[in-house]
Design a protein around this motif. Structure first.
Motif, PDB file in Angstrom:
ATOM      1  N   GLN A 191      36.415  49.735  58.267  1.00 23.91           N
ATOM      2  CA  GLN A 191      35.016  49.695  58.691  1.00 23.91           C
ATOM      3  C   GLN A 191      34.924  50.223  60.115  1.00 23.91           C
ATOM      4  O   GLN A 191      35.676  49.787  60.989  1.00 23.91           O
ATOM      5  CB  GLN A 191      34.473  48.264  58.630  1.00 23.91           C
ATOM      6  N   VAL A 192      34.009  51.160  60.337  1.00 21.49           N
ATOM      7  CA  VAL A 192      33.831  51.725  61.676  1.00 21.49           C
ATOM      8  C   VAL A 192      32.344  51.814  62.006  1.00 21.49           C
ATOM      9  O   VAL A 192      31.487  51.447  61.202  1.00 21.49           O
ATOM     10  CB  VAL A 192      34.487  53.132  61.787  1.00 21.49           C
ATOM     11  N   ALA A 193      32.065  52.301  63.219  1.00 24.25           N
ATOM     12  CA  ALA A 193      30.709  52.624  63.687  1.00 24.25           C
ATOM     13  C   ALA A 193      29.821  51.401  63.934  1.00 24.25           C
ATOM     14  O   ALA A 193      28.604  51.535  64.051  1.00 24.25           O
ATOM     15  CB  ALA A 193      30.015  53.586  62.716  1.00 24.25           C
ATOM     16  N   LEU A 194      30.422  50.222  64.048  1.00 24.72           N
ATOM     17  CA  LEU A 194      29.624  49.022  64.301  1.00 24.72           C
ATOM     18  C   LEU A 194      29.332  48.852  65.794  1.00 24.72           C
ATOM     19  O   LEU A 194      30.169  49.195  66.631  1.00 24.72           O
ATOM     20  CB  LEU A 194      30.362  47.772  63.813  1.00 24.72           C
ATOM     21  N   PRO A 195      28.157  48.330  66.133  1.00 27.88           N
ATOM     22  CA  PRO A 195      27.887  48.002  67.541  1.00 27.88           C
ATOM     23  C   PRO A 195      28.762  46.832  67.978  1.00 27.88           C
ATOM     24  O   PRO A 195      29.206  46.022  67.153  1.00 27.88           O
ATOM     25  CB  PRO A 195      26.399  47.628  67.542  1.00 27.88           C
ATOM     26  N   GLU A 196      29.026  46.754  69.260  1.00 27.08           N
ATOM     27  CA  GLU A 196      29.857  45.666  69.808  1.00 27.08           C
ATOM     28  C   GLU A 196      29.284  44.309  69.380  1.00 27.08           C
ATOM     29  O   GLU A 196      28.079  44.074  69.453  1.00 27.08           O
ATOM     30  CB  GLU A 196      29.892  45.734  71.343  1.00 27.08           C
ATOM     31  N   GLY A 197      30.161  43.430  68.936  1.00 27.87           N
ATOM     32  CA  GLY A 197      29.769  42.058  68.617  1.00 27.87           C
ATOM     33  C   GLY A 197      29.356  41.819  67.178  1.00 27.87           C
ATOM     34  O   GLY A 197      29.368  40.667  66.716  1.00 27.87           O
TER      35      GLY A 197
END
Length: 470
Positions: free
Chosen positions: A427-433
């Motif tokens: 899983q990638v491209a997630l915002p921090e947190g």
């Protein structure tokens, strides 16, 4: 930049480890059971029945190989010849001679598994064209009856309005089309899980209503990365600049049945609205990942829509039957006119990730497909496995930029959109947190497996890349 390693079948506590140890033996056992059921219908054909017994024995042995975690063996020359096995598998095993089912890259071994199963059928002439997963594909699609009918009815309702909007373009019409575009994208994304309620009407008032806005916000809340807007901008720009030139959208397909039906709905919407003039569908060349689309599955789907025993929607005069027949007829017309085209290629069933969709990959059709897909205005990669291949199925930090994770595809001229319901560890491209928040949320109901939120199918991502070097 250091490129992380791929997920392995012995990565403790991962969904990949669970898949290899638990799910794969079940999948092979289900294939054995389905073969036995089909054999019951073939008893009059002694040769075919006996060949089926041979396959069944070999499937049982193969299942035990997986359970016992024996080393993965290369394909023999005979197998390569009979089943057209790409040499990439043996090349990998030559570089990694030590791998076994319990300690190997998840992506490679999963694709290898389906190639091994296919070889067993190809070696028996009576079974060479048999799709061992067809019964499951069909039963799953048949169980989607109500969703299939509802979507057909709503498409029939929209059709005259889409044609009218195509003839009378303008800002207000584009506002309606934009919302409908998002709806059809989400139908293609979620499949059976989709709330179809927003497609009942296509008037600007209904779409802009508070109720409609709330329903859209609710349906989008589980999409943790959503680049739909960027895809819309690409297609509307292509339409504005077309000047009678082709506007092409490609689909690298995932599942057959309802999901293929939903993909065809999206294609029909694009063609009827003028957002595309041609849609190209890329299918698999062997029975693969249980439910993946093969060329034959399109014809089967159209036949199913017209079969009143398969979809019991009443006499031909009922509105449900008319809607199903209408959509089946629309599909046939699109195909015969060349507006919809189906293709297959062995590249899609190799273990090669999509970093190989590049001019540098000259052995297994990567460069050929790359050159062709550069001609497309938008390439839609459907589903979880395609996402895994786009990102290399690597252990990226979950905040890694999408453009980083897809490697050469970020800059090699293919405009892409990944529609993925999350069902694997990568899983990638997630915002921090966000990963920590969702992991904590999932942990409450699934102790020890908080990070599996992205393997649950409850969340989704829509990731866009222009393919242009910035």
């Amino acid at each position: 930049m250091t490129i992380p390693g791929r997920f392995m079948t012995n990565d403790k506590g991962t969904f990949g480890e669970y898949t290899a140890s638990t799910r794969w033996p079940i999948i092979i056992q289900n294939a054995i059971d389905d073969l036995s059921k089909h054999q019951e219908t073939e008893k009059s054909n002694g040769t075919k029945f006996e060949q089926g017994e041979v396959i069944k024995k070999e499937l049982k042995e193969f299942r035990q190989e997986i359970i016992d975690r024996v080393p993965l063996r290369p394909f023999t020359e005979e197998e390569i010849k009979i089943a057209n096995v790409p040499l990439s598998f043996n090349e990998y095993l030559k570089k990694h001679p030590e791998v076994n089912w319990g300690a190997v890259e998840w992506l490679f071994s999963e694709v290898y598994l389906y190639r091994r199963v296919n070889v067993l059928f190809q070696r028996q002439c009576e079974w060479a064209k048999f799709d061992i997963f067809n019964r499951l594909k069909q039963s799953t699609f048949e169980s989607s009856f109500y969703g299939v009918v509802e979507l057909a009815l709503r498409y029939e309702n929209l059709l005259p309005q889409l044609r009218e909007m195509k003839q009378n373009p303008g800002n207000e019409i584009d506002d309606i089309l934009k919302v409908l575009f998002k709806e059809f994208i989400e139908i293609s994304l979620w499949g059976n899980a989709t709330d179809l309620s927003l497609l009942t009407n296509a008037t600007l008032e209904d779409i802009k209503s508070i109720q409609g806005a709330k329903a859209r916000a609710a349906s989008e809340s589980k999409i943790v990365v959503n680049d739909t807007e960027k895809a819309w901008e690409v297609l509307t720009k292509a339409r504005a600049d077309a000047n009678s030139r082709e506007i092409r959208v490609d689909f690298v397909l995932d599942n057959s049945g309802f999901e293929l039906y939903a993909d065809l709905m999206l294609a029909a919407f694009l063609l009827q609205s003028g957002l595309a003039t041609k849609c190209v569908f890329h299918a698999k060349d062997i029975p693969y990942m249980v439910s993946d689309v093969m060329l034959k599955d399109f014809d089967i789907l159209v036949h199913d829509l017209r079969d009143r025993e398969f979809f019991p929607s009443g006499e031909p005069s009922t509105k449900e039957s008319r809607a199903l027949d209408l959509f089946a007829g629309e599909m046939e017309k699109f195909v015969s006119s060349g507006k919809i085209e189906f293709r297959e290629d062995s590249f899609w069933t190799t273990e090669l990730d999509y970093w190989n969709l590049d001019a540098n990959e000259t052995k297994y059709h990567g460069s050929i497909l790359h050159k062709d897909l550069q001609k497309s205005n938008l390439v839609i990669f459907k589903g979880d496995l395609n996402y895994r291949k786009l990102t290399g199925d690597r252990k990226w930090p979950r905040t890694t930029k999408w453009e980083t994770a897809i490697g050469p595809l970020a800059t090699n001229g293919i405009t892409s959109l990944s529609l993925r319901t999350c069902k694997a560890d990568v899983q990638v491209a997630l915002p921090e947190g966000l990963d920590a928040k969702l992991s904590q949320e999932w942990e409450k109901e699934n102790p020890g497996r908080g990070s599996w939120w992205c393997c649950s199918g409850k969340w989704a991502v829509i990731c866009f890349c222009s393919g242009i070097h910035k």
